[in-house]
Design an enzyme around this catalytic site. Sequence first.
Site, PDB file in Angstrom:
ATOM      1  CE1 TYR A   1      -4.317  -1.514   0.733  1.00 59.25           C
ATOM      2  CE2 TYR A   1      -2.934  -3.107   1.879  1.00 59.25           C
ATOM      3  CZ  TYR A   1      -4.152  -2.750   1.314  1.00 59.25           C
ATOM      4  OH  TYR A   1      -5.189  -3.639   1.343  1.00 59.25           O
TER       5      TYR A   1
ATOM      6  CE1 TYR B   1      -2.168  -6.814   3.648  1.00 53.36           C
ATOM      7  CE2 TYR B   1      -2.855  -6.450   1.383  1.00 53.36           C
ATOM      8  CZ  TYR B   1      -3.108  -6.393   2.743  1.00 53.36           C
ATOM      9  OH  TYR B   1      -4.316  -5.912   3.181  1.00 53.36           O
TER      10      TYR B   1
ATOM     11  NE  ARG C   1      -6.802 -10.087   4.382  1.00 52.56           N
ATOM     12  CZ  ARG C   1      -7.809  -9.385   3.846  1.00 52.56           C
ATOM     13  NH1 ARG C   1      -7.746  -8.079   3.821  1.00 52.56           N
ATOM     14  NH2 ARG C   1      -8.879  -9.972   3.349  1.00 52.56           N
TER      15      ARG C   1
ATOM     16  CG  HIS D   1      -7.957  -7.380  -0.370  1.00 46.82           C
ATOM     17  ND1 HIS D   1      -6.826  -7.950   0.156  1.00 46.82           N
ATOM     18  CD2 HIS D   1      -8.092  -6.178   0.241  1.00 46.82           C
ATOM     19  CE1 HIS D   1      -6.297  -7.143   1.054  1.00 46.82           C
ATOM     20  NE2 HIS D   1      -7.033  -6.047   1.131  1.00 46.82           N
TER      21      HIS D   1
ATOM     22  CG  HIS E   1      -9.837  -2.209   0.897  1.00 46.81           C
ATOM     23  ND1 HIS E   1     -10.177  -2.724   2.117  1.00 46.81           N
ATOM     24  CD2 HIS E   1      -8.517  -2.484   0.732  1.00 46.81           C
ATOM     25  CE1 HIS E   1      -9.108  -3.292   2.678  1.00 46.81           C
ATOM     26  NE2 HIS E   1      -8.082  -3.152   1.858  1.00 46.81           N
TER      27      HIS E   1
END
Lengths: 225, 232
Positions: free
Chosen positions: B104, B143, B153, B156, B158
């Site tokens: 991120y 990640y 995870r 994905h 959001h």
Amino acid sequence: MSGPTKTLDNQSPELFGQTPWQTVGPFFHYGLPWKGGADLTGGSDLGARPELTPEGHYVLKTARDPGPLAGKMIEIVGQVFDADDVPVPDAMIEIWQANAAGRYNSPDDPREELALDAGFIGFGRGATSEDGEYRFNTILPGRTPGPGNSQQAPHIAVGVFGRGLLKRLVTRIYFEGEAANDEDPILALAPAARRLTLIASKTGEATYRFDIHLQGEHETVFFDI
Amino acid sequence: MTKILDYTREDAGQPPSLFPAYASTVARSPREPLVRIPQTLTETTGPADWSALMGESKADLTRQHAAAPLGQRIIVSGRVLDEAHRPVPNTVVEIWQANAAGRYIHKKDQWDAPLDPNFTGAGRVITDAEGRYRYVTVRPGAYPWRNHYNAWRPSHIHLSLLGPAFATRLVTQMYFPDDPLIPIDPIAGAVPEAYRQRMVSRFDLATTQPDWALGYLFDIVLRGPDATPMGI
């Protein structure tokens, strides 16, 4: 001999229904809380945490000036705490409220006889700080209709999001000193012993404090809406 | 007396607030039962002017910087509907995601995967009259996180939607088909198994653009009008 099992997915008609909630996680700050999102009266950058986004990567909205607004400007400050009274630094608060006349700026509020402030959207969003603190500048809302012929006391709908919150928690901010609190039909549904968790303390002429306890001895009343 | 349109309550496919396998929920979920309240005008109204709120649409996440981001370019498209299969037009879908390496842009994401100066990973798309939306991005990477030993995870995106009312708010995550990390992920796993695949997009050749980008379909279903409103 059995054939391959069909894997269902988002497009399968037999699975059609509400999309499930998922957490916002810890890294929502560059995607959701914009500058000025927590200032419904305009002018400031309240609500965002741009220091968490590297230079050149802020793509959210910047603050706007809503113009003159009717009603009393107020500030609401609070902290979000977990079960151990530790402040939550990666939460986000959203609010939704009527204007000073008690009118929602929404096509689904049919009461056109009440004044609408075009610049007052009534929706706000702000991230908590490292100290778990949030802050909104807004207008004290007017009274709004409740179930049947009842009238609700001035209040603000609140959504709480964050890392560790799989789905939004919903609560309400009422205001200390409002006589109408005693006859509010929603406040009356909260257990008496915990009702005060819904009432913001008046800390000054136009300032209120509303802490949110996700769990623990002082757990805030959360609603199923 | 004001007429109020009631919305449905959450269905059996929603996750609980407390799901101990997702460790952060343990100290951050209420223990007291939720207090059920009738929906008033507060819950059945919502902001309609998304552009005044959030600014203009940003639907192409691959053209926000000087050059194209690294990674697999994808198109994500679908409809926003209510539970009665009616489209939700002119509503905003906010999106944010990690880059192709699973990192991120957020300063607190300290995982040792490279940042991409050409990728922020945030946008907002608007549904048309049929409730359709479409955006272009890169496929986010998986990640690691610290929830448990060797926790990863799944890839994905959001998504955040307001819908027409305070009651219709939704934040979710879109997953990708056949990701082996989904069945072992405690966040996706908080959704009861029978409903979990609602969050898994479908690869679609018709959405895929030749010599350009792979296409995925993902419809989002918001709480709809309640056919049996409570007598309030």
